[in-house]
Enzyme design. Structure first.
Site, mmCIF file in Angstrom:
data_model
loop_
_atom_site.group_PDB
_atom_site.id
_atom_site.type_symbol
_atom_site.label_atom_id
_atom_site.label_comp_id
_atom_site.label_asym_id
_atom_site.label_seq_id
_atom_site.Cartn_x
_atom_site.Cartn_y
_atom_site.Cartn_z
ATOM 1 N N SER A 139 0.859 -1.185 0.000
ATOM 2 C CA SER A 139 0.000 0.000 0.000
ATOM 3 C C SER A 139 0.895 1.234 0.000
ATOM 4 C CB SER A 139 -0.858 -0.013 1.269
ATOM 5 O OG SER A 139 -1.521 1.219 1.444
ATOM 6 N N TYR A 152 -2.306 -0.059 10.622
ATOM 7 C CA TYR A 152 -2.260 -0.496 9.222
ATOM 8 C C TYR A 152 -0.888 -0.181 8.618
ATOM 9 C CZ TYR A 152 -3.765 -0.976 4.317
ATOM 10 O OH TYR A 152 -3.899 -1.357 2.997
HETATM 11 N N1 LIG Z 1 -8.581 -0.860 -0.989
HETATM 12 C C1 LIG Z 1 -7.573 -0.024 -0.956
HETATM 13 O O1 LIG Z 1 -7.718 1.197 -1.029
HETATM 14 C C2 LIG Z 1 -6.162 -0.552 -0.861
HETATM 15 C C3 LIG Z 1 -5.121 0.343 -1.114
HETATM 16 C C4 LIG Z 1 -3.811 -0.110 -1.016
HETATM 17 C C5 LIG Z 1 -3.568 -1.420 -0.683
HETATM 18 N N2 LIG Z 1 -4.606 -2.271 -0.431
HETATM 19 C C6 LIG Z 1 -4.278 -3.629 -0.073
HETATM 20 O O2 LIG Z 1 -4.809 -4.467 -1.075
HETATM 21 C C7 LIG Z 1 -5.118 -5.747 -0.526
HETATM 22 C C8 LIG Z 1 -6.538 -6.105 -0.873
HETATM 23 O O3 LIG Z 1 -7.382 -5.106 -0.342
HETATM 24 P P1 LIG Z 1 -8.923 -5.010 -0.775
HETATM 25 O O4 LIG Z 1 -9.266 -3.577 -0.710
HETATM 26 O O5 LIG Z 1 -9.132 -5.808 -2.014
HETATM 27 O O6 LIG Z 1 -9.584 -5.744 0.491
HETATM 28 P P2 LIG Z 1 -11.097 -6.229 0.730
HETATM 29 O O7 LIG Z 1 -11.975 -5.851 -0.405
HETATM 30 O O8 LIG Z 1 -11.441 -5.762 2.099
HETATM 31 O O9 LIG Z 1 -10.957 -7.821 0.727
HETATM 32 C C9 LIG Z 1 -10.242 -8.428 1.770
HETATM 33 C C10 LIG Z 1 -9.927 -9.849 1.398
HETATM 34 O O10 LIG Z 1 -9.105 -10.390 2.439
HETATM 35 C C11 LIG Z 1 -9.714 -11.560 2.966
HETATM 36 N N3 LIG Z 1 -9.487 -11.631 4.396
HETATM 37 C C12 LIG Z 1 -9.649 -10.654 5.312
HETATM 38 N N4 LIG Z 1 -9.404 -11.104 6.543
HETATM 39 C C13 LIG Z 1 -9.064 -12.406 6.406
HETATM 40 C C14 LIG Z 1 -8.726 -13.423 7.321
HETATM 41 N N5 LIG Z 1 -8.683 -13.207 8.656
HETATM 42 N N6 LIG Z 1 -8.457 -14.652 6.850
HETATM 43 C C15 LIG Z 1 -8.519 -14.898 5.516
HETATM 44 N N7 LIG Z 1 -8.826 -13.975 4.589
HETATM 45 C C16 LIG Z 1 -9.120 -12.735 5.042
HETATM 46 C C17 LIG Z 1 -11.191 -11.423 2.649
HETATM 47 O O11 LIG Z 1 -11.771 -12.708 2.617
HETATM 48 P P3 LIG Z 1 -13.345 -12.944 2.977
HETATM 49 O O12 LIG Z 1 -14.150 -12.402 1.819
HETATM 50 O O13 LIG Z 1 -13.464 -14.406 3.092
HETATM 51 O O14 LIG Z 1 -13.618 -12.202 4.241
HETATM 52 C C18 LIG Z 1 -11.154 -10.725 1.298
HETATM 53 O O15 LIG Z 1 -10.947 -11.656 0.264
HETATM 54 C C19 LIG Z 1 -4.849 -5.625 0.975
HETATM 55 O O16 LIG Z 1 -3.576 -6.138 1.246
HETATM 56 C C20 LIG Z 1 -4.876 -4.139 1.213
HETATM 57 O O17 LIG Z 1 -4.119 -3.769 2.333
HETATM 58 C C21 LIG Z 1 -5.893 -1.867 -0.521
#
Ligand SMILES: NC(=O)c1ccc[n+]([C@@H]2O[C@H](COP(=O)([O-])OP(=O)(O)OC[C@H]3O[C@@H](n4cnc5c(N)ncnc54)[C@H](OP(=O)(O)O)[C@@H]3O)[C@@H](O)[C@H]2O)c1
Length: 238
Positions: A139, A152
């Protein structure tokens, strides 16, 4: 078709958001291992792909005999090779240092850092066999810390250190390691962050998941003589 006839991509957090978008992008060419917290979230995603299986584990439950250890003990013997390992699962853990309790710190660090190391360790022999790629979805918060996101950011700074160390350790084994740093992306996690910050949700302010996939493709499609070690992708004009 299965893991014996296609290259294998293991993707945590593949049920939603960035992980799911990467899975969709690889589905035509790879056998997918779809990581998620529950059979309910993983099952329908697996069913939608031509060659896929589930990897159901609560990454916060990583201790001896826990959900992650059990799932890995079933998965690892099935995979002779892993060509791409994408670590996308993460928790946001928004809040100030004054607000967040130690249990929340432990849970977020367990999912965002400790589980990443454990899964990578378990899959290293298969990654080395394939001379594969480990893609850690980090991130902008892994580069710059800000108020209200200390936990975070601490997890993502730690993830960057993990990626940097692993990259050096695995050079002799032919495994490439990429740290991918998106800015804010339109996903469920972004909804959670905007709810924490207050204000209206305007998706046009954020990257689309497809744009993050294109950045990930830089690493996945790198020429055989090249390694894309770090990628930063941000919403244009912000
Ligand atoms: N969104 C942003 O703005 C952003 C920006 C920069 C970086 N990121 C990074 O990108 C990555 C993906 O983010 P996203 O926004 O796509 O997240 P998201 O939509 O919140 O999805 C989270 C994913 O992680 C899984 N997960 C969460 N807790 C878990 C646990 N305890 N055990 C197993 N699986 C778990 C969830 O599975 P379930 O569906 O089964 O709960 C889901 O597939 C992350 O590393 C995040 O830090 C995001």
């Amino acid at each position: 078709m299965d893991s014996t006839t296609r290259p294998v991509a293991v993707i945590t957090g593949a049920t939603r958001g960035i992980g799911l978008a990467i899975a969709r992008d690889l589905a035509d060419t790879h056998h997918l291992v779809i990581g998620g917290r529950s059979a309910d979230s993983v099952g329908p995603v697996v069913a939608g792909f031509p060659s896929a299986e589930g990897f159901v584990a609560d990454l916060a439950d990583g201790g001896p005999g826990g959900s992650l250890e059990t799932a890995l003990s079933e998965l690892v013997p099935r995979l002779g090779r892993v060509d791409v390992l994408v670590h996308s699962a993460a928790l946001l853990g928004a809040g100030s240092v004054a607000e967040l309790d130690p249990a929340t710190w432990s849970e977020v660090l367990a999912v965002n850092v400790v589980a990443v190391a454990g899964i990578t360790r378990a899959l290293l022999p298969a990654l080395r066999s394939a001379e594969g790629l480990v893609l850690m979805v980090n991130s902008g918060s892994g580069l710059v810390a800000s108020a209200g996101s200390g936990l975070y950011c601490a997890s993502k700074f730690a993830l960057r250190a993990l990626a940097d160390a692993l990259r050096e350790e695995e050079r002799p084994h032919g495994v490439r390691v990429t740290s991918l740093h998106p800015g804010r992306v339109d996903t469920d996690m972004q909804h959670e962050l905007v709810a924490f910050e207050g204000g209206d949700y305007d998706p046009s302010r954020y990257l689309r998941v497809e744009s993050v996939v294109r950045a990930a493709r830089l690493a996945i499609d790198a020429a055989p003589d090249a390694a894309i070690e770090m990628v930063s992708v941000r919403p244009r004009g912000r």
